[in-house]
Enzyme design. Structure first.
Site, PDB file in Angstrom:
ATOM      1  CE  LYS A  55      -4.532  -1.387   0.252  1.00  0.00           C
ATOM      2  NZ  LYS A  55      -5.692  -0.478  -0.551  1.00  0.00           N
ATOM      3  CB  SER A 309      -1.284  -8.038  -0.617  1.00  0.00           C
ATOM      4  OG  SER A 309      -2.160  -8.736   0.412  1.00  0.00           O
TER       5      SER A 309
END
Length: 416
Positions: A55, A309
């Site tokens: 992110k 992720s």
């Protein structure tokens, strides 16, 4: 509302912008998974990113491109944790002020990390139960304070930043045949697919989301983003009620196929990655690896990349993760047992009904005023799921009245 997939992305500029800011995470061959699925399986380790998730890429790419006027009243974001850490890190790195809205149920570990990365440059506000709850509050705050909102996924610059994950993968492994991408709001999947269209459009992109938070699956059914009111929040990094129009269009137009992964299967994957590879992942980070079981027929003999992720997992959640895994694997079962009204019924249950390797993990009488012969809540852990049929047979044989709570979602949620 933008319903096209004709945005002009400058991927090379984003890649340059992020040099010296993000870590170029390793792309690791996984021998165990490769053997299991008869394929060449690589893991893109974004769990090893500076903020332990991808992110940061989108957040920094977005914030660093804002004008002085857009920054004068600071920036604001809403996040379940990982986007918040990316924004917090960016605020400190760029020397600007930020206000970060997070759900009240956010794991403590993620809140601590946000404060550590942002320091005095950020303020954390906890509100609501889901990402969408705190998004509403964050947007209201921006309106009141004339601050600039940093979207977590539905934004060109954010998508552009997330695409640099795929740029690194392609540079390291141009011969890849397929990539498995986790989906919450769809920013990462949009970046991956959009970039691949420019370099290798024939790569299959499998999008995977948690079964309890199917924002993309529901959007695909309805021809556009819809709000999924009752989502399961366990996979907090992908627990989004509604994806945006930009990400929806990229996902719907460019993904090869999409899959829903049961939360229990995700938990089993978390434990296997930890026990077999010493990799610590959060639930959303395990999504892509968990999905291999569903795409195994399509990937045999292929070179496949799973994007891991994120790795922001709170150790306090491990007991819950183990429980969900055991339930999914058929190794943990709960019953309401009404013992026969005769002496030695409990002893009979332990000695004759349970198998030699079965373990009682929970036992409590439900009616506090009717102990010893009232109904009891019993939890049993099996060594093999095949042993369950034998237990059911012996319960019937010895005339125990039981309710299988695993088969009754309402009672299970209420009692267990």
């Amino acid at each position: 509302m933008d319903t096209t997939t004709t945005h002009t992305f400058d991927f090379e500029q984003a890649f340059t912008t992020l040099q010296g800011v993000v870590k170029r995470t390793p792309l690791e061959y996984n021998a165990g998974l490769s053997l299991k699925y008869n394929a060449n399986i690589y893991l893109k380790r974004e769990d090893l990113q500076i903020v332990r998730s991808y992110k940061l890429r989108g957040a920094y790419n977005k914030i660093s491109g804002l004008t002085a006027d857009q920054l004068k009243n600071g920036v604001v974001c809403a996040s379940a944790g990982n986007h918040a850490q990316g924004v917090a890190y960016s605020c400190k790195k760029l020397g600007i002020k930020g206000v970060i809205f997070m759900p009240e149920i956010t794991p403590r570990q993620k809140i601590t990390q946000v404060n550590m990365f942002g320091g005095d440059n950020i303020e954390v506000i906890l509100v609501g139960d889901t990402f969408d709850d705190c998004l509403k509050e964050a947007l209201a705050y921006c309106e009141e304070k004339s601050a600039t909102f940093i979207p977590p996924f539905d934004d060109e610059k954010v998508i552009e930043g997330q695409a640099t994950v795929m740029m690194e993968v392609y540079q390291d492994l141009p011969e890849l045949d397929a990539i498995v991408v986790p989906i919450g709001g769809g920013g990462l999947a949009s970046g991956v697919t959009a970039y691949l269209q420019t370099v290798k459009p024939n790569v299959k992109v499998f999008g995977v989301e948690p079964m309890g938070a199917p924002s993309l699956s529901e959007a695909l059914k309805h021809g556009g983003p819809v709000t999924v009111e009752n989502i399961e929040r366990f996979v907090d990094g992908a627990a989004v009620k509604r994806m945006g129009w930009i990400t929806y269009k990229y996902c719907s137009d460019l993904l090869s196929s999409t899959y829903l992964i049961p939360e229990g299967q995700i938990c089993t994957t978390i434990l296997k990655l930890y026990n077999e590879d010493a990799i610590v992942v959060e639930p959303a980070g395990a999504l892509s690896v968990a999905a291999l079981e569903q795409v195994k027929d399509q990937i045999a003999g292929k070179t496949v990349v799973c994007i891991v992720s994120g790795g922001n997992n709170d150790i306090e959640r491990m007991q819950e993760i183990k429980e969900k895994s055991l339930l999914f694997e058929g190794l943990k079962h709960y019953f309401i047992v009404r013992f026969p009204q005769r002496p030695g019924a409990l002893k009979l249950f332990v000695n004759e009904v349970l198998g030699p390797q079965d373990d009682i993990t929970r036992f409590e009488f439900i009616k506090k005023t009717n102990r010893e012969n009232g109904p009891a809540l019993v939890g049993i852990e099996l060594a093999k799921k095949e042993d369950y049929a034998g237990i059911l047979q012996r319960l019937k044989e010895f005339k125990f009245d039981v309710i299988e709570l695993n088969q009754d979602a309402t009672l299970f949620e209420y009692l267990v």
